[in-house]
Design an enzyme around this catalytic site. Structure first.
Site, mmCIF file in Angstrom:
data_model
loop_
_atom_site.group_PDB
_atom_site.id
_atom_site.type_symbol
_atom_site.label_atom_id
_atom_site.label_comp_id
_atom_site.label_asym_id
_atom_site.label_seq_id
_atom_site.Cartn_x
_atom_site.Cartn_y
_atom_site.Cartn_z
ATOM 1 N N SER A 180 20.064 -43.730 14.620
ATOM 2 C CA SER A 180 21.178 -43.575 13.688
ATOM 3 C C SER A 180 22.502 -43.888 14.356
ATOM 4 O O SER A 180 23.518 -43.944 13.683
ATOM 5 C CB SER A 180 21.180 -42.165 13.091
ATOM 6 O OG SER A 180 21.092 -41.211 14.100
ATOM 7 N N GLU A 185 18.784 -48.532 5.787
ATOM 8 C CA GLU A 185 19.684 -49.556 6.304
ATOM 9 C C GLU A 185 18.870 -50.482 7.218
ATOM 10 O O GLU A 185 18.265 -50.015 8.187
ATOM 11 C CB GLU A 185 20.831 -48.921 7.099
ATOM 12 C CG GLU A 185 21.810 -48.127 6.242
ATOM 13 C CD GLU A 185 22.910 -47.461 7.057
ATOM 14 O OE1 GLU A 185 24.037 -47.335 6.540
ATOM 15 O OE2 GLU A 185 22.653 -47.036 8.207
#
Ligand code: NAI
Length: 505
Positions: A123, A156
């Site tokens: 992340s 993503e």
């Protein structure tokens, strides 16, 4: 580009919260999945845990029992990295450490086939850095799921400098085939969501620090006027202040100390005190047994009003006029500068100036500023602030008018842009900056914020509906009020306004 065939073997490394969730998603989509963790027995435990989760879905009638058995049969825990050799896609979700992840990718290059895609669920780490020094950096890509992976729609797909666009396209289609909402992002700090969301937390923290109102009131305003699922304080209590603060610090450092991302001393104090939120029993709120959640401060009014005047084009405030009419208030319309008048009070939507400043500059007496609502027709609460020379009677009349329309009214101190308006303007500003820098398309950035953090609207579409020129004016005024870089408007807003265009298209 096609999605990976459902029969291709997917490997997941790291059987923690994220790895287990991702393994479940891939198996539910029909792939055979091998799960590996370097803690002996952890992968098998995780597979048992997934089976129990699926069992709960069966009990609730959301999954046929046969389907549970089929999914669980596709999940295979393995105890060596070598067992992942036949995989076409490996997704790693191990500890968030650049050197450990790089070491793992090196090992995987030796174990897996040449065309195997090596995806990371990181992340915060740079995909470019993760791939550097590998033999096949073009095969390395970010596949960033959100927690909990089986429930959160957003993924993503993050490309580093060397990532092959065909690999990105394959993973995009694969995520779609898995029932997710993928977006493409370039590997820049925070990717899309963890970057564009920073102002959501930062503006509330700043408002609290500057004495705008208490946590419960600010949270209620973001929920009830802004349409967000949670306010920033209840949300960061849930995320954990250690985690949320660390993300802010890492984005701030990665942008070389850009003040747009400056961490908050208020949050640092919580971290220093060990008040990490729900998990520690205390954050902004107490989670001790029997603790009562404080209520937002709501204003009462002694005044009685049955009429008001709407002057000129009220813009986004227009539905409020209809709401007042619907509540039996007689509204007279006449030419003017987009103001509402009731008794001695003048009401106006904030433009990012202080109420006192605007009252003086525009020659408005008894000025009461209104905050933005996501939808004035259905909002249940609205913030107001007032100029220093506004009389108590005029303020009371303004409150009575809003209350007559069924709105709860909360006061905030005279700070620029009130609560929802400055939050939305800053979210749109960050989203615009991300578009300008090629991090993602406007469509993907708006989708990411809706699907990844449940925002009621994409920030760019929201700014379009407010008017790009108005959003720019709010930011210009915020920047002038504070004299800080932090509020500088994105060049994309200025250019789009000059061109008369839209951000979202
Ligand atoms: P976690 O701590 O729950 O699980 C990590 C697992 O990886 C542990 O079971 C550990 O034994 C295993 N592991 C550690 N080093 C390993 C190695 N060298 N080889 C094999 N297994 C190893 O962590 P979590 O929360 O699941 O996060 C994993 C990754 O996902 C991190 O990169 C994190 O940044 C990212 N992420 C986390 C999110 C979250 O909300 N927790 C959201 C999105 C991404």
């Amino acid at each position: 580009m096609a999605a990976l065939d459902r029969n291709t073997l997917v490997a997941v490394i790291g059987a923690g919260a994220m790895g287990a969730g991702i393994a479940q998603v891939a198996a539910q989509a029909g792939h055979p999945v091998r799960l590996y963790d370097n803690r002996p027995g952890a992968a098998a435990q995780a597979v048992e845990g997934i089976d129990r989760q699926l069992g709960r879905l069966v009990e609730k009638g959301k999954l046929p029992a046969a389907e549970r058995a089929a999914i669980s049969a596709r999940l295979q825990p393995v105890e060596t990295l070598d067992a992942l050799a036949p995989a076409h896609l490996v997704i790693e979700a191990i500890v968030e450490s650049l050197s450990i992840k790089q070491g793992l990718l090196h090992q995987l290059e030796a174990v897996c086939g040449e065309d195997c895609i090596l995806a990371s669920n990181t992340s915060s780490l740079s995909i470019t850095s993760l791939a550097a020094g590998l033999k096949r950096p073009q095969q390395v890509i970010g596949m960033h799921f959100f927690n909990p992976a089986p429930l959160m729609a957003l993924v993503e797909i993050v490309s580093g400098l060397a990532s092959d666009p065909a690999v990105a396209a394959t993973l995009y289609e694969t995520a779609k085939a898995w029932g997710k909402e993928p977006v493409h992002a370039q590997s820049t700090p925070g990717f899309i969501v963890n970057r564009v969301a920073r102002p959501f937390y930062a503006e509330s923290l700043r408002l609290l620090q500057e004495g705008a109102a208490d946590c419960a009131t600010l949270d209620a305003l973001l929920r009830e006027a802004g349409g967000f699922r949670m306010g920033a304080f209840e949300l960061t209590d849930l995320i954990g202040h250690d985690v949320n603060y660390a993300v802010t610090c890492s984005v701030f450092e990665a942008f070389y100390g850009d003040l747009r991302f400056q961490p908050s001393l208020v949050q640092k104090a919580l971290v220093d005190a060990g008040r990490l939120g729900r998990k520690s029993g205390q954050g902004f709120y107490s989670y001790a047994e029997g603790a009562q959640r404080p209520q937002p401060l709501t204003l009462a009014s002694q005044a009685n009003v049955d009429c008001c005047v709407a002057e000129g084009d009220l813009g986004v405030l227009r539905p409020l006029v209809e709401r007042l009419r619907g509540a039996g208030i007689s509204v007279t319309e006449r030419a003017g500068a987009g103001l509402l008048r009731v008794g001695d009070a003048t009401l106006a939507l904030s433009d990012g100036r202080l109420a006192s400043q605007r009252a003086r500059e525009d020659g408005l007496s008894n000025l009461v500023l209104l905050d933005l609502a996501q939808d004035y027709a259905s909002a249940t609460r609205l913030a107001i602030s007032h100029a220093g020379n506004c009389t108590a009677e005029a303020r009371d009349q303004a409150i009575a008018l809003l209350r007559s329309a069924g709105l709860e009214v909360s006061a905030v101190a005279d700070l620029p842009g009130l609560v929802v308006l400055r939050t939305v303007a800053m979210l749109a500003n960050e989203a615009a900056e991300a578009v300008l820098q090629g991090v993602g398309t406007p469509q993907d950035i708006d989708l990411a914020m809706r699907a990844g953090v449940n925002y009621p609207r994409g920030p760019l579409a929201w700014a379009d509906s407010l008017g790009v020129g108005y959003t720019l004016r709010v930011l210009d005024n915020l920047q002038r009020s504070y004299g800080e870089e932090r509020y500088r408007p994105s060049l994309l807003l200025r250019r789009t306004h000059a061109e008369g265009g839209r951000l979202h298209a």
